[in-house]
Design a protein around this motif. Structure first.
Motif, PDB file in Angstrom:
ATOM      1  N   LEU A 166       0.806  -1.213   0.000  1.00 10.37           N
ATOM      2  CA  LEU A 166       0.000   0.000   0.000  1.00 10.37           C
ATOM      3  C   LEU A 166       0.839   1.262   0.000  1.00 10.37           C
TER       4      LEU A 166
ATOM      5  N   GLY B 119      -8.708   3.320   4.149  1.00 14.00           N
ATOM      6  CA  GLY B 119      -8.847   1.904   4.487  1.00 14.00           C
ATOM      7  C   GLY B 119      -9.940   1.232   3.698  1.00 14.00           C
ATOM      8  N   ASN B 120     -11.089   1.892   3.595  1.00 16.24           N
ATOM      9  CA  ASN B 120     -12.206   1.268   2.898  1.00 16.24           C
ATOM     10  C   ASN B 120     -11.906   1.103   1.421  1.00 16.24           C
TER      11      ASN B 120
ATOM     12  N   SER C 211      -8.934   1.195  -0.196  1.00 17.97           N
ATOM     13  CA  SER C 211      -7.822   0.313  -0.540  1.00 17.97           C
ATOM     14  C   SER C 211      -8.170  -1.136  -0.225  1.00 17.97           C
ATOM     15  N   GLY C 212      -9.026  -1.370   0.790  1.00 17.13           N
ATOM     16  CA  GLY C 212      -9.484  -2.740   1.044  1.00 17.13           C
ATOM     17  C   GLY C 212     -10.226  -3.298  -0.153  1.00 17.13           C
TER      18      GLY C 212
ATOM     19  N   ILE D 125      -7.777  -4.007  -2.937  1.00 10.46           N
ATOM     20  CA  ILE D 125      -6.973  -5.225  -2.742  1.00 10.46           C
ATOM     21  C   ILE D 125      -7.783  -6.462  -3.126  1.00 10.46           C
ATOM     22  N   ILE D 126      -9.059  -6.485  -2.697  1.00 14.86           N
ATOM     23  CA  ILE D 126      -9.878  -7.658  -3.000  1.00 14.86           C
ATOM     24  C   ILE D 126     -10.088  -7.789  -4.510  1.00 14.86           C
TER      25      ILE D 126
END
Lengths: 247, 311
Positions: free
Chosen positions: A6, A175-176, A178-179, A182-183
């Motif tokens: 990240l 966070g939301n 980039s989460g 990533i998925i």
């Protein structure tokens, strides 16, 4: 698995020849370019909106006016009075973050909000705007006095809680988004390889579900939360000292 | 050592399955009870039930993904990578177990509210989506941390680095317990709004977004501490990382629950009297910001421990 890191981006240092080699002066190329794309979309959106306002009975005209009314109602509900400058600020924040988050639905583009620098800059803007409005409403003397209430020991506590607002605003968005990124990247890596694997993986439709959920739904929720929280901070800064909680 | 490593993989899938199993049982039972109370609304209720069940299953899907990835990395099994694998386990399995159960109770109240107000199914769906999205965020953050730990799994060579990865996972794992319970407590209250006073829907919707964002901020602060541990490279000792992990994790335990209870009380009053929304929401948000300050102290302590003891 380069995409999972990240904190590593394609960075260039344009000022390196002048002796500025510190990472602080590095420019994340991808983020900047995608932000320009977002600005282009915003420009198109604004121009279409301006033209469609000339035709009040058309569908786009109605949609734009309805959209604007959501924000005017929001400002009115939070402050009890309508302030035009807060409305422009909140609507701008919302539009920018929404377009940033939804950029993933166009193939080949990535969200600029995946980069911590973007979200941190947005949080700093929201925070300092709230402070400026607080000073503007009460004067610098009252504003500083607020840090020492009810007694001067509260000073570090107040500073910490101010810092916490920046951290929570920026890292929530980061966070939301980039989460979700990533998925999505994991799924893309899983179906990569042979043509048949790619075809079967694409026909499942999980791409579409991921995109709809993380791009549009989560992006909308996060943009809304960011703008409403900024409005709340402005409201608290402007109205805090009055101290009357009566209607 | 191989056995311990495989145990971490199986545990990281089994614990979320346990939680989600219990949670889906609660959702199904409450859906059946709601249909029994209002049989003509069975279409609306079963649609809501299916949405809730599919959202609840996120925990199992994410932990399955992480489990497969951990299984694929088995070439590098050693004491150090086992420690790191347990870090990934703590990051995904603790929130997964808890979210599976905690996300079910709001749905229970929402379904019984829908049985009373079957014609407001669109509003009920919106409330369900808002609350469930926020309830799944600890899981997404845990998954992100688990993925980052997995990315560093093959590079770890010393016990210190293994302990660092373990404590990075423990931070987000323990730290998400309190806020998740708080989110659940608040969501129960918000979801029962339609059944008690349907005119309060507009206020409750905005208030739910704001309050849940503020409760969630505590998980974000633990995420910051966790990321800080993950990016620290110069270290001579491993145990201070564990101390920092427990400092950060336990400091959100009480504040998360209390923040959730505060918001739930305010939400209850808003449901009773939607016209005093402005005053109540301002008071509640101010109180939650004050509660959040305690978590910032925990963060400062944890960062201090990591910074001071490792350089």
């Amino acid at each position: 698995m380069h995409s999972l890191n990240l904190f590593e981006h394609n960075a260039s240092t344009p000022l390196a020849q002048f002796g500025f080699n510190h990472p602080f002066f590095a420019v994340h190329t991808a983020t900047v370019v995608y932000t320009w794309v977002v600005l282009l979309f915003l420009l198109v959106f604004a121009v279409i909106g301006r033209i469609s306002l000339h035709y009040p009975n058309s569908i786009p005209g109605f949609t734009y006016r309805k959209f604007i009314r959501i924000f005017t109602n929001m400002v009115h509900q939070a402050l009890d009075v309508f302030e035009y400058r807060y409305y422009t600020f909140i609507a701008t924040l919302f539009m920018f973050i929404l377009f940033c988050n939804c950029l993933i639905i166009i193939p080949g583009l990535e969200e600029p909000t995946k980069d911590l620098n973007t979200t941190f800059a947005l949080a700093l803007i929201a925070f300092f705007y709230a402070q400026r409005e607080g000073i503007h409403a009460h004067g610098i003397k009252e504003y500083i006095k607020e840090y020492f209430k009810p007694f001067f020991i509260m000073f570090p506590l107040e500073i910490l809680s101010k810092v916490a607002t920046i951290i929570s605003l920026s890292f929530r968005l980061f966070g939301n988004i980039s989460g979700g990124a990533i998925i999505t990247t994991l799924w893309h890596n899983a179906i990569k390889g042979s043509l048949i694997k790619h075809l079967i993986g694409s026909l499942f439709g999980i791409n579409l579900v991921l995109m709809l959920f993380f791009g549009i739904f989560e992006g909308f929720i996060q943009a809304f939360v960011f703008s409403v929280l900024s409005l709340t901070y402005i409201t608290m800064a402007v109205q805090h000292q009055e101290g009357d909680l009566s209607l | 050592m191989k056995m311990a490593y495989y145990a971490s993989i199986s545990l990281s899938i089994v614990l979320p399955i346990l939680g989600v199993g219990i949670g889906q049982g609660i959702i199904n039972r409450s859906a059946l009870a709601a249909i029994a109370r209002q049989p003509s609304a069975h279409k609306v209720i079963s649609r809501l039930m299916i949405i809730a069940l599919s959202l609840n299953e996120t925990a199992v899907l994410l932990s399955l993904l992480l489990g497969i990835l951990l299984f694929k990395a088995q070439a590098a099994i050693s004491t150090v990578s086992t420690l790191a694998a347990y870090g990934a386990l703590a990051a995904i399995a603790l929130p997964g177990f808890l979210v599976g159960i905690a996300a079910a109770f709001p749905t229970k109240w929402l379904l019984s509210a829908t049985a009373r107000q079957p014609f407001l199914s669109a509003q009920a769906t919106t409330l369900l989506l808002i609350t469930q999205t926020f309830l799944q965020t600890p899981l997404v953050f845990g998954f992100v941390m688990g993925m980052l730990i997995w990315g560093q799994l093959s590079d770890t060579s010393t016990i210190t680095e293994g302990l660092r990865l373990l404590s990075a996972g423990l931070t987000i794992g323990i730290g998400s317990i309190g806020p998740t319970v708080g989110l659940s407590l608040f969501a129960i209250q918000a979801c029962s709004a339609l059944g008690i006073n349907k005119t309060s829907y507009n206020q409750v919707r905005v208030f739910a977004l704001l309050s849940q964002a503020l409760i969630e901020a505590q998980i974000i602060i633990t995420l910051v501490a966790s990321l800080f541990m993950l990016t620290t490279t110069t270290s001579t000792h491993g145990l201070p990382f564990l101390a920092a992990a427990f400092t950060m994790g336990v400091s959100t335990l009480g504040t998360g629950i209390s923040s959730g209870r505060t918001a739930a009380q305010a939400c209850e009053q808003i449901i009773q009297k939607p016209e005093v929304y402005t005053v109540l929401s301002r008071l509640s948000l101010g109180t939650q910001t004050l509660i959040e300050t305690c978590v910032i102290y925990g963060l400062a302590t944890a960062l201090f421990i990591v910074y001071y003891c490792t350089t």
